[in-house]
Motif scaffolding. Structure first.
Motif, PDB file in Angstrom:
ATOM      1  N   VAL A  25       0.315  -0.682  -6.204  1.00 34.72           N
ATOM      2  CA  VAL A  25       0.591  -0.185  -4.848  1.00 34.72           C
ATOM      3  C   VAL A  25       1.719   0.861  -4.889  1.00 34.72           C
ATOM      4  O   VAL A  25       2.505   1.012  -3.955  1.00 34.72           O
ATOM      5  N   LEU A  26       1.744   1.604  -5.982  1.00 35.02           N
ATOM      6  CA  LEU A  26       2.717   2.698  -6.151  1.00 35.02           C
ATOM      7  C   LEU A  26       4.159   2.212  -5.938  1.00 35.02           C
ATOM      8  O   LEU A  26       4.990   2.902  -5.366  1.00 35.02           O
ATOM      9  N   ALA A  28       5.331   0.048  -3.923  1.00 34.11           N
ATOM     10  CA  ALA A  28       5.758  -0.206  -2.535  1.00 34.11           C
ATOM     11  C   ALA A  28       6.760  -1.361  -2.550  1.00 34.11           C
ATOM     12  O   ALA A  28       6.560  -2.373  -3.222  1.00 34.11           O
ATOM     13  N   ALA A  64       6.411   4.388  -3.225  1.00 36.76           N
ATOM     14  CA  ALA A  64       5.798   5.047  -2.051  1.00 36.76           C
ATOM     15  C   ALA A  64       6.277   4.444  -0.738  1.00 36.76           C
ATOM     16  O   ALA A  64       5.574   4.497   0.260  1.00 36.76           O
ATOM     17  N   ILE A  68       4.060  -1.433   3.661  1.00 37.48           N
ATOM     18  CA  ILE A  68       3.593  -1.327   5.057  1.00 37.48           C
ATOM     19  C   ILE A  68       2.835  -2.590   5.472  1.00 37.48           C
ATOM     20  O   ILE A  68       2.956  -3.049   6.612  1.00 37.48           O
ATOM     21  N   THR A  69       2.106  -3.190   4.530  1.00 36.40           N
ATOM     22  CA  THR A  69       1.342  -4.394   4.898  1.00 36.40           C
ATOM     23  C   THR A  69       2.287  -5.528   5.285  1.00 36.40           C
ATOM     24  O   THR A  69       1.963  -6.339   6.148  1.00 36.40           O
ATOM     25  N   PHE A  85      18.243  -5.043   6.012  1.00 36.57           N
ATOM     26  CA  PHE A  85      18.878  -3.859   5.426  1.00 36.57           C
ATOM     27  C   PHE A  85      20.314  -4.124   4.972  1.00 36.57           C
ATOM     28  O   PHE A  85      20.909  -3.295   4.293  1.00 36.57           O
ATOM     29  N   LEU A 107       8.901   8.062  -1.427  1.00 37.51           N
ATOM     30  CA  LEU A 107       8.674   8.223   0.021  1.00 37.51           C
ATOM     31  C   LEU A 107       9.342   7.098   0.800  1.00 37.51           C
ATOM     32  O   LEU A 107       9.428   5.959   0.309  1.00 37.51           O
ATOM     33  N   GLY A 108       9.753   7.395   2.012  1.00 33.78           N
ATOM     34  CA  GLY A 108      10.301   6.364   2.889  1.00 33.78           C
ATOM     35  C   GLY A 108      11.400   5.570   2.186  1.00 33.78           C
ATOM     36  O   GLY A 108      12.360   6.135   1.652  1.00 33.78           O
ATOM     37  N   GLY A 109      11.209   4.229   2.162  1.00 37.67           N
ATOM     38  CA  GLY A 109      12.184   3.369   1.480  1.00 37.67           C
ATOM     39  C   GLY A 109      12.354   3.744   0.008  1.00 37.67           C
ATOM     40  O   GLY A 109      13.424   3.526  -0.570  1.00 37.67           O
ATOM     41  N   GLU A 132       7.796   8.129   7.657  1.00 36.96           N
ATOM     42  CA  GLU A 132       7.865   7.066   8.679  1.00 36.96           C
ATOM     43  C   GLU A 132       7.404   7.554  10.040  1.00 36.96           C
ATOM     44  O   GLU A 132       6.797   6.812  10.812  1.00 36.96           O
ATOM     45  N   MET A 138      10.855   5.049  11.889  1.00 39.58           N
ATOM     46  CA  MET A 138      11.824   5.988  11.311  1.00 39.58           C
ATOM     47  C   MET A 138      12.498   5.296  10.126  1.00 39.58           C
ATOM     48  O   MET A 138      12.359   4.074   9.969  1.00 39.58           O
ATOM     49  N   PRO A 139      13.206   6.034   9.278  1.00 44.70           N
ATOM     50  CA  PRO A 139      13.881   5.379   8.157  1.00 44.70           C
ATOM     51  C   PRO A 139      14.894   4.359   8.668  1.00 44.70           C
ATOM     52  O   PRO A 139      15.518   4.569   9.716  1.00 44.70           O
ATOM     53  N   GLY A 140      15.037   3.252   7.937  1.00 41.58           N
ATOM     54  CA  GLY A 140      15.959   2.192   8.376  1.00 41.58           C
ATOM     55  C   GLY A 140      16.948   1.778   7.302  1.00 41.58           C
ATOM     56  O   GLY A 140      17.797   0.930   7.533  1.00 41.58           O
ATOM     57  N   MET A 165       6.218  16.212   2.600  1.00 41.82           N
ATOM     58  CA  MET A 165       6.849  15.925   1.299  1.00 41.82           C
ATOM     59  C   MET A 165       7.447  17.197   0.723  1.00 41.82           C
ATOM     60  O   MET A 165       6.809  18.255   0.760  1.00 41.82           O
TER      61      MET A 165
HETATM   62  N1  CAA Z   1       2.928   0.087   1.434  1.00 38.96           N
HETATM   63  C1  CAA Z   1       1.895  -0.678   1.022  1.00 38.96           C
HETATM   64  N2  CAA Z   1       0.929  -0.226   0.194  1.00 38.96           N
HETATM   65  C2  CAA Z   1       1.019   1.058  -0.222  1.00 38.96           C
HETATM   66  C3  CAA Z   1       2.066   1.907   0.171  1.00 38.96           C
HETATM   67  C4  CAA Z   1       3.073   1.366   1.028  1.00 38.96           C
HETATM   68  N3  CAA Z   1       4.133   2.093   1.415  1.00 38.96           N
HETATM   69  N4  CAA Z   1       1.856   3.117  -0.402  1.00 38.96           N
HETATM   70  C5  CAA Z   1       0.739   3.022  -1.136  1.00 38.96           C
HETATM   71  N5  CAA Z   1       0.213   1.788  -1.032  1.00 38.96           N
HETATM   72  C6  CAA Z   1      -1.015   1.268  -1.665  1.00 38.96           C
HETATM   73  C7  CAA Z   1      -2.266   1.809  -0.989  1.00 38.96           C
HETATM   74  O1  CAA Z   1      -2.580   1.056   0.149  1.00 38.96           O
HETATM   75  C8  CAA Z   1      -3.266   1.646  -2.113  1.00 38.96           C
HETATM   76  O2  CAA Z   1      -3.653   0.292  -2.172  1.00 38.96           O
HETATM   77  P1  CAA Z   1      -5.221  -0.110  -2.403  1.00 38.96           P
HETATM   78  O3  CAA Z   1      -5.541   0.448  -3.777  1.00 38.96           O
HETATM   79  O4  CAA Z   1      -5.226  -1.600  -2.341  1.00 38.96           O
HETATM   80  O5  CAA Z   1      -5.978   0.577  -1.330  1.00 38.96           O
HETATM   81  C9  CAA Z   1      -2.465   1.927  -3.365  1.00 38.96           C
HETATM   82  O6  CAA Z   1      -1.098   1.763  -3.001  1.00 38.96           O
HETATM   83  C10 CAA Z   1      -2.633   3.360  -3.889  1.00 38.96           C
HETATM   84  O7  CAA Z   1      -2.382   4.235  -2.821  1.00 38.96           O
HETATM   85  P2  CAA Z   1      -3.414   5.376  -2.318  1.00 38.96           P
HETATM   86  O8  CAA Z   1      -4.811   4.979  -2.658  1.00 38.96           O
HETATM   87  O9  CAA Z   1      -3.122   5.649  -0.880  1.00 38.96           O
HETATM   88  O10 CAA Z   1      -2.954   6.561  -3.261  1.00 38.96           O
HETATM   89  P3  CAA Z   1      -3.056   8.127  -2.927  1.00 38.96           P
HETATM   90  O11 CAA Z   1      -2.678   8.806  -4.200  1.00 38.96           O
HETATM   91  O12 CAA Z   1      -4.364   8.469  -2.296  1.00 38.96           O
HETATM   92  O13 CAA Z   1      -1.936   8.389  -1.807  1.00 38.96           O
HETATM   93  C11 CAA Z   1       0.290   8.220  -0.859  1.00 38.96           C
HETATM   94  C12 CAA Z   1      -0.573   8.207  -2.146  1.00 38.96           C
HETATM   95  C13 CAA Z   1       0.239   9.601  -0.216  1.00 38.96           C
HETATM   96  C14 CAA Z   1       1.709   7.883  -1.311  1.00 38.96           C
HETATM   97  C15 CAA Z   1      -0.246   7.156   0.132  1.00 38.96           C
HETATM   98  O14 CAA Z   1      -0.421   5.926  -0.556  1.00 38.96           O
HETATM   99  C16 CAA Z   1       0.679   6.893   1.301  1.00 38.96           C
HETATM  100  O15 CAA Z   1       0.716   7.680   2.228  1.00 38.96           O
HETATM  101  N6  CAA Z   1       1.431   5.783   1.249  1.00 38.96           N
HETATM  102  C17 CAA Z   1       2.344   5.390   2.338  1.00 38.96           C
HETATM  103  C18 CAA Z   1       3.615   6.208   2.328  1.00 38.96           C
HETATM  104  C19 CAA Z   1       4.509   5.812   3.484  1.00 38.96           C
HETATM  105  O16 CAA Z   1       4.166   5.944   4.652  1.00 38.96           O
HETATM  106  N7  CAA Z   1       5.736   5.344   3.137  1.00 38.96           N
HETATM  107  C20 CAA Z   1       6.749   4.963   4.139  1.00 38.96           C
HETATM  108  C21 CAA Z   1       6.682   3.506   4.416  1.00 38.96           C
HETATM  109  S1  CAA Z   1       7.713   3.018   5.777  1.00 38.96           S
HETATM  110  C22 CAA Z   1       9.261   2.831   5.124  1.00 38.96           C
HETATM  111  O17 CAA Z   1       9.498   3.069   3.962  1.00 38.96           O
HETATM  112  C23 CAA Z   1      10.315   2.340   6.099  1.00 38.96           C
HETATM  113  C24 CAA Z   1      11.722   2.294   5.617  1.00 38.96           C
HETATM  114  O18 CAA Z   1      12.497   3.212   5.849  1.00 38.96           O
HETATM  115  C25 CAA Z   1      12.288   1.113   4.959  1.00 38.96           C
END
Ligand code: CAA
Length: 258
Positions: A25-26, A28, A64, A68-69, A85, A107-109, A132, A138-140, A165
């Motif tokens: 999940v990259l 996450a 990444a 999110i889940t 946090f 990305l994000g966190g 976010e 938004m970032p937290g 990005m």
């Molecule tokens: N949370 C949970 N799962 C994530 C994830 C995340 N942040 N980012 C990626 N994954 C999972 C995907 O769901 C996928 O899982 P499955 O194989 O089970 O479907 C797997 O990682 C590989 O990801 P992709 O298939 O989407 O890979 P891609 O190369 O097509 O895209 C990406 C890569 C552009 C990074 C895309 O995965 C993406 O947009 N991810 C979410 C990025 C995001 O919104 N991050 C911010 C989160 S909020 C936050 O961080 C709040 C804070 O301030 C604390």
């Protein structure tokens, strides 16, 4: 070293290494993973045999973002009571140098975790951003604060509002990262830098880190008072005696870290 579920922890000579390890999940960042990162950093900070901490991600990316889940069903009161946090604040209290090596997505966190590092090296293909806004949040974990301190208000708003990005080249131009390398040599170059830093007198490294962070938050006057105290304090160390004696005797110093 402690075994963890979502990170791998290692020590090579005096370098403590933390690898984020949810590659499917990259990397996450779920809550347990963040706790593990904080705990491992605290342990390394207390371990005299570790001089520098290096952090990077296994698989295709650094991280990444927050998982999110895990947070999709959260509500405000749960989040407030969880106070998740607060743990991130501990990362800002680590005294030893932390060097991040970012490849793929930060990305994000994940970007927030990278911004906690004192120095950042990145691969040419690294991508940084705060998506976010596209999730209607938004970032937290410090993103709005640390990015603004690095880029200034105008540019930080542009990136935070667009959710786009930025490339490693842009990140370097804005002083967000220190160096760029082809991905194949990123970790090795980071470790090389870390080994060199680990050989510097540890108390100077530590006090310089403290003083530089004071510069970010304090007025110039307050920061300079702080710097002066640290400067004087270093004259109590064995390494200061050794460093200056070695200079006078025209030989290489043998620093002990005390
Ligand atoms: N949370 C949970 N799962 C994530 C994830 C995340 N942040 N980012 C990626 N994954 C999972 C995907 O769901 C996928 O899982 P499955 O194989 O089970 O479907 C797997 O990682 C590989 O990801 P992709 O298939 O989407 O890979 P891609 O190369 O097509 O895209 C990406 C890569 C552009 C990074 C895309 O995965 C993406 O947009 N991810 C979410 C990025 C995001 O919104 N991050 C911010 C989160 S909020 C936050 O961080 C709040 C804070 O301030 C604390």
């Amino acid at each position: 070293m402690t075994n963890y579920e979502y990170i791998q922890v290692d020590q090579e000579e005096s370098i403590g290494i933390i690898r984020l390890n949810r590659p499917k999940v990259l990397n996450a960042l779920n809550r347990k993973m963040v706790s593990e990162i904080v705990q491992s950093m605290r342990e390394m900070d207390r371990n005299d045999s570790v001089r520098v901490i290096v952090l990077y991600g296994n698989g295709k990316s650094f991280a990444a973002g927050a998982d999110i889940t895990e947070m999709a069903q959260d509500d405000s009161i749960h989040l407030e009571l969880l106070n998740q946090f607060a743990e991130w604040d501990d990362l800002a209290h680590i005294k030893k140098p932390i060097i991040g090596a970012v490849h793929g997505f930060a990305l994000g966190g994940g970007f927030e975790l990278a911004l906690v590092c004192d120095l950042l090296f990145a691969s040419e293909d690294a991508k940084f951003g705060f998506p976010e806004i596209n999730l209607a949040v938004m970032p937290g974990a410090g993103g709005t604060q640390r990015l603004t301190k690095l880029m200034g208000k105008t540019k930080a708003l542009e990136w935070l509002w667009s959710g786009e990005m930025m490339t490693a080249e842009t990140a370097e131009a804005w002083g967000i990262i220190n160096r760029r390398y082809p991905q194949e040599i990123l970790v090795e170059e980071t470790l090389k830098y870390a080994r060199n830093l680990a050989n510097k007198p540890a108390l100077s490294v530590r006090f310089i880190k403290e003083a530089v962070y004071k510069a970010v938050d304090y007025s110039l006057y307050e920061g300079m008072q702080y710097e002066r105290k640290n400067f004087s304090l270093l004259f109590s160390s064995d390494d200061q005696k050794e460093g200056m004696k070695a200079f006078v005797e025209k030989r290489k110093p043998n620093f002990k870290g005390r």
